[in-house]
Enzyme design. Sequence first.
Site, PDB file in Angstrom:
ATOM      1  N   PHE A   1       0.536  -1.479  -0.451  1.00 25.69           N
ATOM      2  CA  PHE A   1       0.605  -0.264   0.278  1.00 25.69           C
ATOM      3  C   PHE A   1       0.701   1.526   0.212  1.00 25.69           C
ATOM      4  CE2 PHE A   1      -4.100   1.445   0.536  1.00 25.69           C
ATOM      5  CZ  PHE A   1      -4.966   1.083   0.211  1.00 25.69           C
TER       6      PHE A   1
ATOM      7  N   GLN B   1      -6.835  15.493   4.345  1.00 24.27           N
ATOM      8  CA  GLN B   1      -6.881  15.267   3.087  1.00 24.27           C
ATOM      9  C   GLN B   1      -7.494  14.595   2.001  1.00 24.27           C
ATOM     10  OE1 GLN B   1      -6.002  10.452   3.215  1.00 24.27           O
ATOM     11  NE2 GLN B   1      -3.788  11.213   3.425  1.00 24.27           N
TER      12      GLN B   1
ATOM     13  N   HIS C   1      -8.089  13.325  -1.471  1.00 25.78           N
ATOM     14  CA  HIS C   1      -8.284  12.060  -1.712  1.00 25.78           C
ATOM     15  C   HIS C   1      -7.591  11.884  -3.544  1.00 25.78           C
ATOM     16  CE1 HIS C   1      -7.214   8.316  -3.548  1.00 25.78           C
ATOM     17  NE2 HIS C   1      -7.397   7.423  -2.330  1.00 25.78           N
TER      18      HIS C   1
ATOM     19  N   LEU D   1     -14.931   7.159  -3.842  1.00 17.55           N
ATOM     20  CA  LEU D   1     -13.398   7.235  -3.874  1.00 17.55           C
ATOM     21  C   LEU D   1     -13.325   5.374  -5.270  1.00 17.55           C
ATOM     22  CD1 LEU D   1     -10.344   8.310  -2.683  1.00 17.55           C
ATOM     23  CD2 LEU D   1     -11.112   6.377  -1.068  1.00 17.55           C
TER      24      LEU D   1
ATOM     25  N   GLU E   1      -6.141   3.862  -4.381  1.00 22.65           N
ATOM     26  CA  GLU E   1      -5.011   3.840  -4.611  1.00 22.65           C
ATOM     27  C   GLU E   1      -4.473   3.442  -6.131  1.00 22.65           C
ATOM     28  OE1 GLU E   1      -3.371   6.128  -1.843  1.00 22.65           O
ATOM     29  OE2 GLU E   1      -2.113   4.556  -2.035  1.00 22.65           O
TER      30      GLU E   1
ATOM     31  N   ARG F   1      -0.844  11.158  -1.848  1.00 21.52           N
ATOM     32  CA  ARG F   1      -1.472  11.587  -2.467  1.00 21.52           C
ATOM     33  C   ARG F   1      -2.011  12.626  -2.158  1.00 21.52           C
ATOM     34  NH1 ARG F   1      -5.730   7.846   2.111  1.00 21.52           N
ATOM     35  NH2 ARG F   1      -5.746   5.393   0.781  1.00 21.52           N
TER      36      ARG F   1
ATOM     37  N   HIS G   1     -11.736  14.089   2.081  1.00 19.65           N
ATOM     38  CA  HIS G   1     -11.715  11.993   2.278  1.00 19.65           C
ATOM     39  C   HIS G   1     -11.299  11.994   3.841  1.00 19.65           C
ATOM     40  CE1 HIS G   1     -10.718   8.250   1.406  1.00 19.65           C
ATOM     41  NE2 HIS G   1      -9.967   8.150   1.950  1.00 19.65           N
TER      42      HIS G   1
ATOM     43  N   ARG H   1      -2.897  11.163   6.437  1.00 19.75           N
ATOM     44  CA  ARG H   1      -2.267   9.755   7.407  1.00 19.75           C
ATOM     45  C   ARG H   1      -1.847   9.069   5.264  1.00 19.75           C
ATOM     46  NH1 ARG H   1      -5.971   6.053   5.864  1.00 19.75           N
ATOM     47  NH2 ARG H   1      -7.708   7.398   5.073  1.00 19.75           N
TER      48      ARG H   1
END
Lengths: 235, 585, 138, 116
Positions: B116, B243, B245, B255, B258, B289, B358, B400
């Site tokens: 990730f 944040q 995204h 969403l 990613e 991001r 996000h 984050r």
Amino acid sequence: MKVTLRIQKYNPEKDSEPYYQEFVLEAGDEKERILDLLHQAKWKHDGTLTFRRSCAHGVCGSDGIRINGRNRLACSTLLRDVNYKKPIVIEPLPSLPIVKDLIVDMSDFYKKYEAVKPYLVNNSPPPEHERLQSNEDAEKLFESAKCILCGCCTTSCPSSWSDENYIGPAALLKAYRFVFDTRDDAADERLDVIDTPDGAWRCHTIFNCVEACPKEINITWHISQLKKQLAQREM
Amino acid sequence: MITHQYDVLIVGAGGAGLRAALEIPEGFSCAVLSKVFPTRSHTGAAQGGIGAALGNEEEDSWEWHMFDTVKGSDYLGDQEAIEIMTKDASRAIIELEHMGMPFSRTPEGKIAQRRFGGHTRPEDPADPDSKHIAVKRSCYSADRTGHVMLHTLYENCIKQKVHFFSEFYVTELIMSGNACAGIVAMDIATSEVHVFHAKAVMLATGGYGRVFRITSNAHAGTGDGFSLVYNSGLPLQDMEFVQFHPTGLWKLGILISEAARGEGGILLNNKGERFMERYAPTVKDLAPRDMVSRAIITEIREGRGFKGSDGTYYVHLDVSHLSKEVINDKLPEITGFARTYLGVEPTKEPIPIQPTAHYAMGGIPTTPNAEVTKDKKNTKVPGLYAAGEAACVSVHGANRLGTNSLLDLIVFGRRGGKAIAEFIKEADFAPLPADAAERTLSRIDKIMNSKGTEKVGALRTELQDKMMDKVGVFRNENDLKEMTSEIKSLYERYQNVAIDDKGKIFNTDLIEAIELGSLLDTAEPIIYGALVRQESRGAHSREDFPNRDDKNWLKHTLVFKKDGTPKIDYKPVSITRFQPKERKY
Amino acid sequence: MAYQPKPPEGWLKTNLKYYKHSGSWAWILHRITGLGLTAYIFVHIYALTSLTQGPQAFDNEMKLFTTPVFKVLEWLLFSLVLYHAFNGVRIVLVDWASGARNHKKILTVVYGLGVVLFIGMGVLMFREPLANMFASIR
Amino acid sequence: MYKHTGSRGSGAPSWVLQRITGLLLVVVVIGHYFVMHANPASGHTYAAVLERMHQPFWKMFDLTFITVGLWHGLNGTWGIFRDYKMKPAVSLTIYGIIILSGIAFWVLGVNTILSF
């Protein structure tokens, strides 16, 4: 582009019977969500219009309603999924008491869900690491674990319409989720709950639940596995 | 008015609230309030996974996880808290598994893990300066990790017979001197006001995405918890860090994880250029991001975006060159969203995307035991706790990392629950003020009887549009100053709001009007935090101050409301192991 | 509760209003044909008791049952038999052989096979009049 | 309001039997139809019926048909009635009618077959 929503309304403080109200709304294109149109009706025309919604992309399961006679999520149904040349009929989910407009009282639905002991029961002391489970065994649970408890299935089932005590596809699906979990010890107790005329045996494989499920879960298949398990246990 | 008494009250039934509820021992009364039925909470929308250095797939250590989190936070995260979280991660995941969460598995039957964004390990652990490469750290359950986690926690609450008040909307914190004495809430079904007297209250009310026009968050994400705290004169921390995204579905904000870029998807502008090559020559589309979001907005501003039917702009995320197997097997949910909502066939055409609000890195300041603090010296507010996205521990700092949000919920939800369990053994009920519900009753009364001219929907849209345009991915002093007067005028106009529904049964018109108040109360500290922070760090990007400034700004911002106006204070960052370095990927 | 939720509509009304796909029709038809065939068994058993009353009684009765109208009715009855039988097999496949995964495909086979056998039975039952008809055309 | 009623094992045997008898009937009924119509006389003249009835195979065939057919049909009928909410007295009456009529017609049919 103009579209018409024909929405069933009912305010318990004023009305003795539900009635229909038509809203002529402006839609950008045929990819507009029914939920967006409901919002437009509420925010621009009639603030008393009442419905549940939250995530708006088919994950939380709040906005199950009946669109043109069929249970769906308002947020996962686009104009192009229905015939928008004619007024689109919006009604609350069938067979549950109507609280107001499109909001139904789901407490019975939740009680049925709780009746199948929807939690893992494992009587042996937990190991330090995870309980091992093969990926094949894990994946057997994934389809049933997709359920978002929207109620579209149970309220689409003719057996539910005629028997309010029928535990319903959603609760049976949840029973499957745990009965077939290799880590679970309480399969027998759950099977006892559903081995009744109001349990799994009330399922007549009509497939209305499968048609209605917004997460495309083949609920009938899962119920058939439970029935086989029940029959094997009996023999 | 109905008065209840519970030892513990938990507001919000998402991951953090439910996890905390499981820690309240038998013999104490505990109630969980939620404005939606628990499984409707937004935790369920999380896709990717939960980070933990289990090492099931390859060598990993919690220290590497900690380093990644600190670096990802652009060094603003409190390292003491991050250490606690990353150290506790493996235990927390194992515990979820024992609770019944259905994880994907490795061939040996252990919990499966995958790579990730931002999670790395040193290529050569012996070498302190080794290059970091991606590590498999995200524990997942297909692409519905948050959903099964939320359901597992709720199921365990049923097992433990936790008492729920579903569809109850909290309007106020009851403060008694310095301590929290309970909350005031409205039963949405009947509009009845209830007073809940409690020894301990936990706020696990989630985020505020709906402050912005384009958001991946649920309609319920209106920042109610922030508003409760802010209106009680308590501070909110680091609110400027929002944040965005990079890949939300155009117009809808839904969403697109990613993972789409991880599998080889690329971003294209209206000239067909793979523009990320210019912004991040080495990692390109897999940059962090915040960087990718900024790149997309820059392209659109410079005229290289696509203009949509409604006049707004987007760029393309193209996965059509990937094989059908990759698209259908590895990205089923995501490509499903594109098909369902935009009618785009991702195997053949690009997906229109734009950055989407996000996650709230900031929030209610707490200790690592979820105890709410009220100043720079971390003085605790007795009886008040916060966890999850609503809280700012702070483990996410300025940005984050993916998979750390779910981890935050279960680690600090549990710690908060344990702290409460200890607290209620000793503590007594703080006295309940006689007029506890007064403010809520008069507020409801005012909205219900208002003959004003402002409509909730229109006012909210205005707020969301302005926040998106001026406090979005890029900020600058002019815009932010303008927004301080905008928010003032929006507050004034809010006083003049009127609703159509005058009934008592399930009055969502009334709820939305109160929620609009929460949105305003959340927007204000975001604006003020962003205005004072004269640097660019993580998700906060000032055009007039493009660099990070550790000398002046390696500190947390606190925004209070005092006599109706926002006041600013600062709090030091806990730095224990890793000294700030330039953040390069 | 301070308010009264509106009780739901009755099952019949809901059934009539709700959207029906091929599976719902299959279920409705299965019930109707099942009831019809059960009723027919009763008639059939009763009618055949004339066998115990000797050749006269039985053959007299059969005169009625071999009239063209009754023959056509008997043929139509076969469509109920075929549908109920093959859809019954479909139900068994759904219950015991994971047929739930493609119940609509199975349903197509049910109808297809039913139509073929129905026509086949028609030819078998009416082969003499059909032969005569063709002969007269020639 | 949902109430859990009934006891364990209240459905499996009849569910399994309904399917087994059903599968049997698919063969028996369709077979019966073809036999009856392959030769127009076989089902419709006393002499032909008499001749067939003296063969043990066909006797058994018809006995099976009557027994299985009645059980399958009436069990199915009861299944349909049971889907709908009825007062216990009504439900008991219907159950009684189904059982008694079933026995009566079975006796009638068996009597016919065995009288040869």
